[in-house]
Write a protein that holds these residues in place. Structure first.
Motif, PDB file in Angstrom:
ATOM      1  N   LEU A 156      -6.634  -2.059  -0.332  1.00  0.00           N
ATOM      2  CA  LEU A 156      -5.731  -3.809  -0.209  1.00  0.00           C
ATOM      3  C   LEU A 156      -5.214  -3.343   1.819  1.00  0.00           C
TER       4      LEU A 156
ATOM      5  N   THR B  14       0.719   3.405  -3.149  1.00  0.00           N
ATOM      6  CA  THR B  14      -0.201   4.998  -3.283  1.00  0.00           C
ATOM      7  C   THR B  14       0.870   5.471  -3.386  1.00  0.00           C
TER       8      THR B  14
ATOM      9  N   ALA C 199       0.808  -0.899   0.565  1.00  0.00           N
ATOM     10  CA  ALA C 199       0.066   0.084  -0.113  1.00  0.00           C
ATOM     11  C   ALA C 199       0.838   0.790  -0.210  1.00  0.00           C
TER      12      ALA C 199
ATOM     13  N   PRO D 159      -7.232   2.538  -2.454  1.00  0.00           N
ATOM     14  CA  PRO D 159      -6.115   1.749  -2.544  1.00  0.00           C
ATOM     15  C   PRO D 159      -5.410   1.309  -1.240  1.00  0.00           C
TER      16      PRO D 159
END
Length: 159
Positions: free
Chosen positions: A150, A21, A17, A146
Motif C-alpha cells: 500500500l 492491517t 493501511a 500489505p
C-alpha cells in the motif's frame, strides 16, 4: 528532498493501511483467542490491561473498547514509521516484498514487547518455536506485506 508522495496520497495510504492491517491482525487474534478457548473480548481486555493494568478487567465494556483503541493506535504508529522510512529510503518501495517481510518481523517484535511492558526479557524471547512459526508469518502476511504494498501504491497517488 523531492518525493513522489503527495500529502493526500500519503494520508490515504496511512489510513487505508492502518484500517486494513489492523482489522486483519484483529481477526487473526480473535481466531487465535477462540481456538485456545478464550474470547475476543478477553483478548481485547488483555491488550488494555497492558496499559491500565488490572483496572481493565473491572467492567464488561471498558476493557475491550480500550483494547481496541490501543490495538489500532499501535498499528497506526507502526504503519506511520514504515511510511516515513519509505519516504526517506526509496529502496523500500522498490523491494517491497523484502522490506515488508522485514517490517512484519520487526513489528511483531515491537508489538510483543509493548504487549507486556512489565516483562523483561521481552515476551517474544520466551515464545516457543511453534508460536514463532505462527506469529512471525502472520505479522509478515497480515501487516508487513500489505503495508509495504500500500505504501508503494501510495507513492503513485497524486490526489
Amino acid at each position: 528532498m523531492t518525493t513522489p508522495y503527495t500529502r493526500s496520497g500519503t494520508l490515504r495510504g496511512l489510513v487505508l493501511a492502518t484500517a486494513l492491517t489492523g482489522t486483519l491482525l484483529l481477526l487473526a487474534g480473535f481466531a487465535g483467542a477462540i481456538w485456545s478457548g478464550g474470547s475476543p473480548a478477553a483478548m481485547l481486555t488483555g491488550i488494555a490491561s497492558g496499559v491500565i493494568g488490572d483496572a481493565a478487567w473491572q467492567g464488561p465494556v471498558m476493557g475491550p473498547v480500550l483494547g481496541l483503541l490501543v490495538h489500532f493506535s499501535v498499528i497506526a504508529v507502526l504503519v506511520d514509521l514504515y511510511v516515513v522510512a519509505s519516504i526517506r529510503m526509496t529502496g523500500l518501495n522498490r523491494h517491497w516484498r523484502i522490506s515488508g517481510a522485514a517490517f512484519g518481523t520487526l513489528a511483531w517484535m515491537v508489538r510483543s514487547t509493548l504487549a507486556a511492558p512489565r516483562d523483561w526479557p521481552p515476551a517474544f524471547l520466551d515464545l516457543t518455536a511453534r508460536e514463532m512459526a505462527v506469529q512471525i508469518p502472520l505479522h509478515v502476511a497480515l501487516l508487513g506485506l500489505p503495508v509495504a504494498l500500500l505504501t508503494r501504491w501510495a507513492s503513485r497517488w497524486k490526489r
